[in-house]
Design a protein around this motif. Structure first.
Motif: not given
Length: 339
Positions: A187-191, A205-210, A245-253
Motif C-alpha cells: 500500500l503506497r502513499v499518494i499525497h 499496487e498488487e490488487s490495483l485498488s485505491l 486528480l491528474e496524478a491519480l489517473t496515472r496509477l494502475d487502478v
C-alpha cells in the motif's frame, strides 16, 4: 460517465439505509459508520485490511460515538478478529469522521496512528480551537452580515462540527511514495493535497485498488481547502487538487474504495467529471463577478451560485463550506489571471 458501483453498497446508498459490513476485496472489509447529524453524506467507511500474518490494519476510523465503537467492535467479530489484532491505524486526513475513533482504537490495541506529516502538524496545534476562531474571522472578511455570522457560528457549535476536538496525535509520519508496513501487501502513499493539505490516498499496487479517502468520491464532489487551522496553510488548493486528480489517473487502478458512498470502478471517468464540475463552478463564479457593478464580497457571490441543494437550504457546516469554496474559486481565478 460510466461508473460501475458495488451494487450492495450502491443500493444501500440510494435506498437511504446503512449497508452491512462488506468484504470488498480479498482481505478487505468496508465498515459503514454513521456521521453525527449529517443528512448529506450519512456515513463514512472504515476499512479493515488483513495482512499476511492475520493482523488487522484500520484505514479511516470514523466519528467517535458510543454506537460507532460498538459497531466497529462488532465488525471485528464478524470477520473473526478482535480489537487487539489491530497493528496500525491510518487516517487519510484529519477530519473527525476519518480520525475520531483513532485514540480509542489505540487504547484498545496499542497500535500506532499513521498520517501524512502535514495533517500531523495540524493535529498537534490545537486544531479545534484554531478552526473555530479562523472560520469566524474569515466569515467577516468574506462579507458575511453580522447576524449571519452569529447564526452560523451558533449552528456550527450546536452541530459540533467545530466543538469536537481533534485530539489524535500521529505516531508514524508518512510522505508521498512511502509504502505502509503491512506484511504481504504494498500500500503506497499518494499525497493528494486539495481537500486538506495532508490528504492522502493509498494505492494497493498488487490488487490495483485505491483507498481514496475524501479526495475522490462517487456520489459527490468533495470540498476543497478544508484543512483545519494551525497546520500548514494551503497554497491555491484548487490548482493543487487538479494536480492531485491528474496524478491519480496515472496509477494502475481497477477499483476505488472511497470514504463515502460506495466502491466503484471507473476512476478516470470520475476524475474527469469531478474536474469538470470544479471548472464549471469557477466559470460560474467568474460570470457572477463580471456581472456586478463593483467588486462583490465572497458572501455576495456565494449567494448567487447555483448550489445543488440551493443556497436557502444550506445551513451550518454546509453553508460555511459553500462560502469557503466560493472564496477558493475567486482566489484560483485571480491566480489564473496573473499567469
Amino acid at each position: 460517465m460510466s461508473l460501475r458501483p458495488n451494487h450492495s453498497q450502491f443500493e444501500a446508498w440510494t435506498g437511504h439505509h446503512l449497508p452491512d459490513t462488506l468484504q470488498v476485496q480479498p482481505g478487505v472489509w468496508a465498515v459503514p459508520l454513521p456521521l453525527k447529524g449529517d443528512q448529506y453524506v450519512r456515513h463514512t467507511y472504515t476499512y479493515l485490511v488483513t495482512d499476511a500474518h492475520g493482523a488487522v490494519h484500520v484505514i479511516d476510523p470514523g466519528w467517535d460515538t458510543a454506537d460507532n465503537r460498538a459497531r466497529l467492535a462488532s465488525s471485528f467479530g464478524q470477520i473473526g478478529k478482535h480489537l487487539a489484532d489491530v497493528k496500525t491505524i491510518v487516517s487519510t486526513h484529519l477530519h473527525p469522521d476519518h480520525t475520531g475513533l483513532a485514540p480509542w482504537l489505540k487504547e484498545q490495541s496499542g497500535a500506532p496512528v499513521v498520517m501524512h506529516r502535514a495533517e500531523a502538524e495540524a493535529a498537534g496545534s490545537g486544531a479545534s480551537l484554531s478552526i473555530a476562531v479562523d472560520f469566524f474571522r474569515r466569515l467577516r472578511s468574506w462579507g458575511a452580515p453580522l447576524a449571519e455570522r452569529t447564526k452560523l457560528y451558533t449552528e456550527l457549535w450546536r452541530q459540533r462540527h467545530l466543538g469536537d476536538g481533534i485530539s489524535v496525535n500521529a505516531d508514524v509520519l508518512v510522505d508521498h511514495g512511502d509504502v505502509l508496513d503491512i506484511p504481504g501487501r504494498r500500500l503506497r502513499v499518494i499525497h493528494t493535497p486539495g481537500h486538506t493539505e495532508g490528504s492522502i490516498c493509498l494505492h494497493d499496487e498488487e490488487s490495483l485498488s485505491l483507498f481514496s479517502g475524501d479526495t475522490l468520491l462517487p456520489m459527490a464532489h468533495p470540498g476543497i481547502g478544508l484543512g483545519v487551522g494551525g497546520g500548514r496553510s494551503q497554497r491555491d488548493p484548487l490548482a493543487r487538487y487538479f494536480d492531485s486528480l491528474e496524478a491519480l489517473t496515472r496509477l494502475d487502478v481497477d477499483m476505488v474504495h472511497p470514504g463515502h458512498g460506495y466502491s466503484f470502478k471507473g476512476l478516470r471517468d470520475r476524475v474527469e467529471e469531478t474536474t469538470g464540475h470544479h471548472r464549471r463552478r469557477s466559470d460560474e463564479v467568474q460570470s457572477i463577478m463580471s456581472s456586478e457593478m463593483k467588486r462583490p464580497s465572497v458572501w455576495r457571490v456565494a449567494e448567487q451560485v447555483h448550489w445543488t441543494a440551493g443556497w436557502e437550504h444550506l445551513h451550518g457546516y454546509m453553508r460555511l463550506s459553500a462560502v469557503a469554496q466560493t472564496a477558493m474559486h475567486i482566489d484560483y481565478l485571480r491566480g489564473v489571471a496573473t499567469e
